[in-house]
Design a protein around this motif. Structure first.
Motif, PDB file in Angstrom:
ATOM      1  N   PHE A  42       9.416   4.056  -6.835  1.00 41.23           N
ATOM      2  CA  PHE A  42       9.023   3.491  -5.664  1.00 41.23           C
ATOM      3  C   PHE A  42       8.748   4.841  -4.837  1.00 41.23           C
ATOM      4  O   PHE A  42       8.137   4.533  -3.562  1.00 41.23           O
ATOM      5  CB  PHE A  42      10.260   2.753  -5.094  1.00 41.23           C
ATOM      6  CG  PHE A  42      10.613   1.401  -5.413  1.00 41.23           C
ATOM      7  CD1 PHE A  42       9.688   0.447  -4.893  1.00 41.23           C
ATOM      8  CD2 PHE A  42      11.314   1.142  -6.610  1.00 41.23           C
ATOM      9  CE1 PHE A  42       9.983  -0.788  -5.563  1.00 41.23           C
ATOM     10  CE2 PHE A  42      11.479  -0.004  -6.962  1.00 41.23           C
ATOM     11  CZ  PHE A  42      10.541  -0.917  -6.557  1.00 41.23           C
ATOM     12  N   GLY A  43       9.002   5.953  -5.090  1.00 36.96           N
ATOM     13  CA  GLY A  43       8.460   7.040  -4.545  1.00 36.96           C
ATOM     14  C   GLY A  43       9.214   7.656  -3.147  1.00 36.96           C
ATOM     15  O   GLY A  43      10.252   6.955  -2.870  1.00 36.96           O
ATOM     16  N   ASP A  44       8.817   8.748  -2.684  1.00 34.65           N
ATOM     17  CA  ASP A  44       9.619   9.522  -1.803  1.00 34.65           C
ATOM     18  C   ASP A  44       9.699   8.602  -0.414  1.00 34.65           C
ATOM     19  O   ASP A  44      10.577   8.629   0.213  1.00 34.65           O
ATOM     20  CB  ASP A  44       8.679  10.773  -1.199  1.00 34.65           C
ATOM     21  CG  ASP A  44       9.053  11.725  -2.318  1.00 34.65           C
ATOM     22  OD1 ASP A  44       9.807  11.502  -3.470  1.00 34.65           O
ATOM     23  OD2 ASP A  44       8.166  12.783  -2.433  1.00 34.65           O
ATOM     24  N   LYS A  45       8.561   7.635  -0.227  1.00 36.40           N
ATOM     25  CA  LYS A  45       8.852   6.908   1.107  1.00 36.40           C
ATOM     26  C   LYS A  45      10.023   6.058   1.041  1.00 36.40           C
ATOM     27  O   LYS A  45      10.510   5.743   2.094  1.00 36.40           O
ATOM     28  CB  LYS A  45       7.501   6.010   0.934  1.00 36.40           C
ATOM     29  CG  LYS A  45       7.467   5.136   2.245  1.00 36.40           C
ATOM     30  CD  LYS A  45       6.184   4.359   2.230  1.00 36.40           C
ATOM     31  CE  LYS A  45       6.140   3.442   3.431  1.00 36.40           C
ATOM     32  NZ  LYS A  45       4.810   2.820   3.612  1.00 36.40           N
TER      33      LYS A  45
ATOM     34  N   LEU B  96      11.219  -4.730   0.767  1.00 40.87           N
ATOM     35  CA  LEU B  96      10.798  -3.750   2.038  1.00 40.87           C
ATOM     36  C   LEU B  96       9.378  -3.464   1.718  1.00 40.87           C
ATOM     37  O   LEU B  96       8.604  -3.906   2.719  1.00 40.87           O
ATOM     38  CB  LEU B  96      11.665  -2.884   2.099  1.00 40.87           C
ATOM     39  CG  LEU B  96      11.366  -1.943   3.296  1.00 40.87           C
ATOM     40  CD1 LEU B  96      11.182  -2.715   4.571  1.00 40.87           C
ATOM     41  CD2 LEU B  96      12.096  -0.368   3.257  1.00 40.87           C
ATOM     42  N   ARG B  97       9.109  -3.198   0.469  1.00 41.52           N
ATOM     43  CA  ARG B  97       7.898  -2.352   0.328  1.00 41.52           C
ATOM     44  C   ARG B  97       6.538  -3.691   0.625  1.00 41.52           C
ATOM     45  O   ARG B  97       5.878  -3.467   0.994  1.00 41.52           O
ATOM     46  CB  ARG B  97       7.702  -2.098  -0.974  1.00 41.52           C
ATOM     47  CG  ARG B  97       6.287  -1.575  -1.562  1.00 41.52           C
ATOM     48  CD  ARG B  97       6.202  -1.469  -3.233  1.00 41.52           C
ATOM     49  NE  ARG B  97       6.196  -2.611  -3.604  1.00 41.52           N
ATOM     50  CZ  ARG B  97       6.197  -2.834  -5.131  1.00 41.52           C
ATOM     51  NH1 ARG B  97       6.441  -2.064  -5.779  1.00 41.52           N
ATOM     52  NH2 ARG B  97       6.020  -4.115  -5.626  1.00 41.52           N
ATOM     53  N   ASP B  98       6.896  -4.766  -0.227  1.00 39.57           N
ATOM     54  CA  ASP B  98       5.968  -5.822   0.024  1.00 39.57           C
ATOM     55  C   ASP B  98       5.941  -6.822   1.063  1.00 39.57           C
ATOM     56  O   ASP B  98       5.523  -7.792   1.226  1.00 39.57           O
ATOM     57  CB  ASP B  98       6.313  -6.649  -1.429  1.00 39.57           C
ATOM     58  CG  ASP B  98       6.093  -6.117  -2.607  1.00 39.57           C
ATOM     59  OD1 ASP B  98       5.527  -4.991  -2.568  1.00 39.57           O
ATOM     60  OD2 ASP B  98       5.981  -6.825  -3.617  1.00 39.57           O
ATOM     61  N   ALA B  99       6.898  -6.316   2.266  1.00 38.33           N
ATOM     62  CA  ALA B  99       6.869  -7.301   3.301  1.00 38.33           C
ATOM     63  C   ALA B  99       5.732  -7.101   4.329  1.00 38.33           C
ATOM     64  O   ALA B  99       5.163  -6.312   4.161  1.00 38.33           O
ATOM     65  CB  ALA B  99       8.251  -7.004   4.142  1.00 38.33           C
TER      66      ALA B  99
ATOM     67  N   THR C  39       0.834  -1.221   0.048  1.00 34.70           N
ATOM     68  CA  THR C  39       0.044  -0.194   0.059  1.00 34.70           C
ATOM     69  C   THR C  39       1.036   1.275   0.066  1.00 34.70           C
ATOM     70  O   THR C  39       2.097   1.210   0.326  1.00 34.70           O
ATOM     71  CB  THR C  39      -0.840   0.090   1.149  1.00 34.70           C
ATOM     72  OG1 THR C  39       0.063  -0.144   2.254  1.00 34.70           O
ATOM     73  CG2 THR C  39      -1.673  -1.114   1.379  1.00 34.70           C
ATOM     74  N   ASP C  40       0.288   2.534  -0.179  1.00 31.72           N
ATOM     75  CA  ASP C  40       1.105   3.563  -0.489  1.00 31.72           C
ATOM     76  C   ASP C  40       2.182   3.664  -1.210  1.00 31.72           C
ATOM     77  O   ASP C  40       2.952   4.255  -0.832  1.00 31.72           O
ATOM     78  CB  ASP C  40       1.683   3.966   1.200  1.00 31.72           C
ATOM     79  CG  ASP C  40       0.564   4.992   1.594  1.00 31.72           C
ATOM     80  OD1 ASP C  40      -0.016   5.578   1.235  1.00 31.72           O
ATOM     81  OD2 ASP C  40       1.075   5.321   2.832  1.00 31.72           O
ATOM     82  N   THR C  41       2.152   2.922  -2.243  1.00 33.26           N
ATOM     83  CA  THR C  41       3.119   3.105  -3.253  1.00 33.26           C
ATOM     84  C   THR C  41       2.665   3.306  -4.742  1.00 33.26           C
ATOM     85  O   THR C  41       1.453   3.300  -4.865  1.00 33.26           O
ATOM     86  CB  THR C  41       3.933   1.849  -3.258  1.00 33.26           C
ATOM     87  OG1 THR C  41       3.136   0.740  -3.902  1.00 33.26           O
ATOM     88  CG2 THR C  41       4.586   1.150  -2.014  1.00 33.26           C
TER      89      THR C  41
END
Length: 263
Positions: free
Chosen positions: A95-98, A113-116, A47-49
Protein backbone atom coordinates in the motif's frame (compact mmCIF):
# COMPACT_ATOMS: atom_id res chain seq x y z
CA UNK A 1 16.83 57.55 24.22
CA UNK A 2 15.00 60.51 22.68
CA UNK A 3 11.23 60.92 22.57
CA UNK A 4 10.85 59.89 18.93
CA UNK A 5 12.81 56.67 19.53
CA UNK A 6 10.69 55.87 22.60
CA UNK A 7 7.49 56.48 20.68
CA UNK A 8 8.68 54.29 17.80
CA UNK A 9 9.66 51.50 20.20
CA UNK A 10 6.25 51.56 21.83
CA UNK A 11 4.59 51.40 18.39
CA UNK A 12 6.65 48.39 17.41
CA UNK A 13 5.70 46.64 20.66
CA UNK A 14 2.02 47.40 20.11
CA UNK A 15 2.16 46.00 16.56
CA UNK A 16 4.02 42.91 17.76
CA UNK A 17 1.49 42.36 20.55
CA UNK A 18 -1.35 42.64 18.04
CA UNK A 19 0.25 40.44 15.37
CA UNK A 20 1.51 37.61 17.61
CA UNK A 21 -1.92 36.03 18.30
CA UNK A 22 -2.77 36.20 14.60
CA UNK A 23 0.48 34.49 13.61
CA UNK A 24 -0.06 31.85 16.30
CA UNK A 25 -3.58 31.18 15.02
CA UNK A 26 -2.28 30.78 11.48
CA UNK A 27 0.42 28.33 12.62
CA UNK A 28 -2.07 26.30 14.66
CA UNK A 29 -4.52 26.21 11.75
CA UNK A 30 -1.83 24.86 9.44
CA UNK A 31 -0.77 22.22 11.98
CA UNK A 32 -4.38 21.22 12.66
CA UNK A 33 -5.08 20.98 8.96
CA UNK A 34 -2.07 18.72 8.45
CA UNK A 35 -2.91 16.44 11.37
CA UNK A 36 -6.63 16.40 10.74
CA UNK A 37 -6.16 15.64 7.09
CA UNK A 38 -3.68 12.82 7.59
CA UNK A 39 -6.40 10.22 8.05
CA UNK A 40 -8.36 11.25 4.98
CA UNK A 41 -8.44 9.68 1.58
CA UNK A 42 -6.72 12.71 0.17
CA UNK A 43 -6.86 11.52 -3.42
CA UNK A 44 -10.58 10.74 -3.46
CA UNK A 45 -10.06 7.58 -5.45
CA UNK A 46 -7.64 4.95 -6.71
CA UNK A 47 -4.66 7.13 -7.45
CA UNK A 48 -1.14 7.51 -6.05
CA UNK A 49 -0.92 3.89 -4.96
CA UNK A 50 1.15 0.93 -6.06
CA UNK A 51 -2.06 -0.81 -7.05
CA UNK A 52 -3.35 1.88 -9.34
CA UNK A 53 -0.07 2.95 -10.89
CA UNK A 54 -0.37 3.30 -14.64
CA UNK A 55 1.85 0.89 -16.51
CA UNK A 56 2.71 1.13 -20.16
CA UNK A 57 1.59 -1.13 -22.96
CA UNK A 58 5.18 -2.34 -23.20
CA UNK A 59 5.17 -3.36 -19.52
CA UNK A 60 1.77 -5.05 -19.82
CA UNK A 61 2.89 -7.04 -22.83
CA UNK A 62 6.19 -7.97 -21.18
CA UNK A 63 4.39 -9.33 -18.14
CA UNK A 64 1.90 -11.17 -20.30
CA UNK A 65 4.77 -12.80 -22.23
CA UNK A 66 6.19 -14.13 -18.95
CA UNK A 67 3.07 -16.08 -18.08
CA UNK A 68 3.29 -19.83 -18.46
CA UNK A 69 0.35 -21.50 -20.18
CA UNK A 70 -0.94 -24.68 -18.52
CA UNK A 71 -4.20 -26.43 -17.82
CA UNK A 72 -5.89 -25.40 -14.60
CA UNK A 73 -5.42 -27.67 -11.64
CA UNK A 74 -8.22 -29.17 -9.57
CA UNK A 75 -9.89 -27.54 -6.60
CA UNK A 76 -8.86 -30.44 -4.37
CA UNK A 77 -7.82 -29.18 -0.95
CA UNK A 78 -8.97 -25.61 -1.57
CA UNK A 79 -10.30 -23.52 1.29
CA UNK A 80 -10.30 -19.78 1.83
CA UNK A 81 -8.45 -20.56 5.05
CA UNK A 82 -5.50 -21.48 2.84
CA UNK A 83 -5.34 -17.74 1.97
CA UNK A 84 -5.23 -15.90 5.33
CA UNK A 85 -7.08 -12.64 4.73
CA UNK A 86 -7.08 -9.25 6.39
CA UNK A 87 -3.54 -9.26 7.62
CA UNK A 88 -2.16 -6.13 9.26
CA UNK A 89 -0.98 -3.48 6.82
CA UNK A 90 2.69 -4.40 6.56
CA UNK A 91 4.99 -2.99 3.82
CA UNK A 92 5.05 -6.30 1.91
CA UNK A 93 1.38 -5.85 1.01
CA UNK A 94 2.24 -2.86 -1.13
CA UNK A 95 0.00 0.00 0.00
CA UNK A 96 3.05 2.25 0.20
CA UNK A 97 4.35 4.98 2.48
CA UNK A 98 1.17 7.03 2.17
CA UNK A 99 -0.68 4.43 4.26
CA UNK A 100 2.19 3.33 6.53
CA UNK A 101 0.63 5.07 9.55
CA UNK A 102 -2.20 2.50 9.47
CA UNK A 103 -0.01 -0.45 10.47
CA UNK A 104 -2.47 -1.47 13.20
CA UNK A 105 -5.29 -1.74 10.67
CA UNK A 106 -6.09 -4.57 8.30
CA UNK A 107 -5.50 -4.55 4.58
CA UNK A 108 -9.27 -4.45 4.08
CA UNK A 109 -9.58 -1.28 6.16
CA UNK A 110 -6.67 0.38 4.37
CA UNK A 111 -8.07 -0.62 0.98
CA UNK A 112 -11.39 0.94 2.01
CA UNK A 113 -9.62 4.22 2.79
CA UNK A 114 -7.57 4.10 -0.41
CA UNK A 115 -10.59 3.49 -2.64
CA UNK A 116 -12.92 5.96 -0.93
CA UNK A 117 -14.34 9.08 -2.50
CA UNK A 118 -14.79 12.27 -0.52
CA UNK A 119 -14.54 12.72 3.26
CA UNK A 120 -13.83 9.19 4.47
CA UNK A 121 -11.37 8.77 7.35
CA UNK A 122 -9.66 5.87 9.04
CA UNK A 123 -8.51 6.28 12.63
CA UNK A 124 -4.96 4.96 12.83
CA UNK A 125 -5.40 3.79 16.44
CA UNK A 126 -8.91 2.31 16.53
CA UNK A 127 -9.11 1.55 12.77
CA UNK A 128 -12.65 2.92 12.78
CA UNK A 129 -13.86 4.12 9.38
CA UNK A 130 -15.91 7.32 9.42
CA UNK A 131 -17.87 8.53 6.41
CA UNK A 132 -18.56 12.26 6.19
CA UNK A 133 -21.26 13.99 4.18
CA UNK A 134 -20.85 13.14 0.51
CA UNK A 135 -18.30 10.44 1.21
CA UNK A 136 -18.47 6.81 0.17
CA UNK A 137 -17.39 4.29 -2.42
CA UNK A 138 -18.08 4.55 -6.13
CA UNK A 139 -18.40 1.20 -7.84
CA UNK A 140 -16.57 1.06 -11.17
CA UNK A 141 -17.16 -2.60 -12.02
CA UNK A 142 -20.70 -2.13 -13.23
CA UNK A 143 -23.51 -4.66 -13.61
CA UNK A 144 -25.32 -5.56 -16.84
CA UNK A 145 -29.11 -5.59 -16.86
CA UNK A 146 -30.14 -9.22 -17.33
CA UNK A 147 -32.99 -8.27 -19.68
CA UNK A 148 -31.46 -5.55 -21.84
CA UNK A 149 -27.78 -6.44 -21.58
CA UNK A 150 -27.03 -2.77 -20.98
CA UNK A 151 -24.95 -1.37 -18.16
CA UNK A 152 -27.03 -0.44 -15.13
CA UNK A 153 -26.34 2.85 -13.29
CA UNK A 154 -23.19 2.66 -11.17
CA UNK A 155 -23.84 2.37 -7.46
CA UNK A 156 -22.46 4.81 -4.89
CA UNK A 157 -22.24 3.17 -1.47
CA UNK A 158 -22.22 5.31 1.65
CA UNK A 159 -21.79 2.66 4.34
CA UNK A 160 -18.57 0.69 4.77
CA UNK A 161 -20.49 -2.49 5.59
CA UNK A 162 -22.16 -2.28 2.19
CA UNK A 163 -18.87 -2.61 0.31
CA UNK A 164 -17.22 -5.87 -0.77
CA UNK A 165 -13.46 -6.27 -0.60
CA UNK A 166 -12.98 -7.81 -4.02
CA UNK A 167 -10.02 -9.95 -5.06
CA UNK A 168 -9.33 -9.13 -8.70
CA UNK A 169 -7.64 -12.48 -9.17
CA UNK A 170 -9.99 -14.78 -7.24
CA UNK A 171 -8.37 -16.87 -4.55
CA UNK A 172 -9.88 -20.05 -5.98
CA UNK A 173 -8.43 -19.12 -9.38
CA UNK A 174 -5.02 -18.60 -7.78
CA UNK A 175 -5.30 -22.07 -6.25
CA UNK A 176 -6.11 -23.64 -9.62
CA UNK A 177 -3.20 -21.76 -11.19
CA UNK A 178 -0.49 -23.08 -8.89
CA UNK A 179 -0.94 -21.28 -5.56
CA UNK A 180 -1.62 -24.59 -3.82
CA UNK A 181 2.10 -25.35 -4.19
CA UNK A 182 3.69 -22.03 -3.16
CA UNK A 183 3.15 -22.07 0.60
CA UNK A 184 0.81 -20.34 3.00
CA UNK A 185 2.95 -17.19 3.37
CA UNK A 186 2.82 -16.54 -0.37
CA UNK A 187 -0.92 -17.21 -0.37
CA UNK A 188 -1.31 -14.74 2.49
CA UNK A 189 0.38 -12.14 0.32
CA UNK A 190 -1.95 -12.91 -2.60
CA UNK A 191 -4.98 -12.40 -0.37
CA UNK A 192 -3.71 -9.09 1.04
CA UNK A 193 -1.85 -7.61 -1.92
CA UNK A 194 -2.82 -4.00 -2.71
CA UNK A 195 -2.77 -4.81 -6.41
CA UNK A 196 -5.35 -7.55 -5.94
CA UNK A 197 -7.81 -5.63 -3.74
CA UNK A 198 -10.52 -3.20 -4.79
CA UNK A 199 -13.70 -1.88 -3.17
CA UNK A 200 -16.68 -3.20 -5.12
CA UNK A 201 -20.45 -3.19 -5.24
CA UNK A 202 -21.51 -6.61 -3.85
CA UNK A 203 -23.81 -7.23 -6.82
CA UNK A 204 -20.93 -6.76 -9.25
CA UNK A 205 -18.56 -8.86 -7.16
CA UNK A 206 -20.97 -11.75 -6.78
CA UNK A 207 -21.83 -11.82 -10.47
CA UNK A 208 -18.16 -12.64 -10.98
CA UNK A 209 -17.75 -15.42 -8.40
CA UNK A 210 -14.40 -17.18 -8.77
CA UNK A 211 -14.23 -16.93 -12.56
CA UNK A 212 -10.96 -16.22 -14.33
CA UNK A 213 -10.45 -13.49 -16.90
CA UNK A 214 -11.58 -15.74 -19.75
CA UNK A 215 -15.06 -15.79 -18.22
CA UNK A 216 -15.36 -12.42 -16.47
CA UNK A 217 -14.11 -8.87 -17.02
CA UNK A 218 -15.97 -5.94 -15.45
CA UNK A 219 -18.30 -4.44 -18.07
CA UNK A 220 -17.82 -0.92 -16.76
CA UNK A 221 -15.01 1.62 -16.77
CA UNK A 222 -12.68 -0.46 -14.55
CA UNK A 223 -12.25 -2.87 -17.47
CA UNK A 224 -8.66 -2.08 -18.46
CA UNK A 225 -7.29 -1.48 -14.97
CA UNK A 226 -8.74 -4.86 -14.01
CA UNK A 227 -6.90 -6.52 -16.92
CA UNK A 228 -3.50 -5.04 -16.10
CA UNK A 229 -3.82 -5.77 -12.38
CA UNK A 230 -4.89 -9.36 -13.10
CA UNK A 231 -1.81 -9.82 -15.30
CA UNK A 232 0.45 -8.26 -12.66
CA UNK A 233 -0.84 -10.63 -10.00
CA UNK A 234 -0.34 -13.70 -12.19
CA UNK A 235 3.21 -12.62 -13.04
CA UNK A 236 4.15 -11.49 -9.53
CA UNK A 237 3.30 -14.87 -7.99
CA UNK A 238 4.43 -16.96 -10.97
CA UNK A 239 0.96 -18.39 -11.54
CA UNK A 240 -0.16 -19.99 -14.78
CA UNK A 241 -2.88 -19.12 -17.27
CA UNK A 242 -4.88 -21.68 -19.23
CA UNK A 243 -5.31 -21.43 -23.03
CA UNK A 244 -8.71 -19.75 -22.68
CA UNK A 245 -7.24 -17.11 -20.38
CA UNK A 246 -4.33 -16.55 -22.72
CA UNK A 247 -6.68 -15.84 -25.62
CA UNK A 248 -8.96 -13.60 -23.55
CA UNK A 249 -6.09 -11.63 -22.03
CA UNK A 250 -4.51 -11.08 -25.45
CA UNK A 251 -7.79 -9.75 -26.83
CA UNK A 252 -8.37 -7.53 -23.78
CA UNK A 253 -4.87 -6.06 -23.86
CA UNK A 254 -5.17 -5.31 -27.58
CA UNK A 255 -8.54 -3.67 -27.02
CA UNK A 256 -7.24 -1.52 -24.16
CA UNK A 257 -4.21 -0.48 -26.20
CA UNK A 258 -6.50 0.48 -29.07
CA UNK A 259 -8.54 2.63 -26.67
CA UNK A 260 -5.36 4.28 -25.40
CA UNK A 261 -5.79 2.93 -21.87
CA UNK A 262 -2.22 1.59 -21.91
CA UNK A 263 0.23 4.22 -23.06
Amino acid sequence: MNLSSLTGSRAVRRIAAFAAPILLAIVLAVVYSYIGGSNKSATGGRTDTAAAATISAKEVNALFAQLKVAAEGPMTGYSRDEFPTWDHNTPEHGFGDKFAQYSKCTTREVMMLRDATGPVTLDASSCKITVGKGGGWQDHYGVLDSKTGKLEPYKFITEAKGVDAEHIMPLAEAWRSGAKDIGVDARRNIANDAINLVASDPSANRSKGDQDLAHYIPPGNFHCEYVQRYIRMKAKYNLTIDPGEQKAIRAAVDDCQHKGEFT
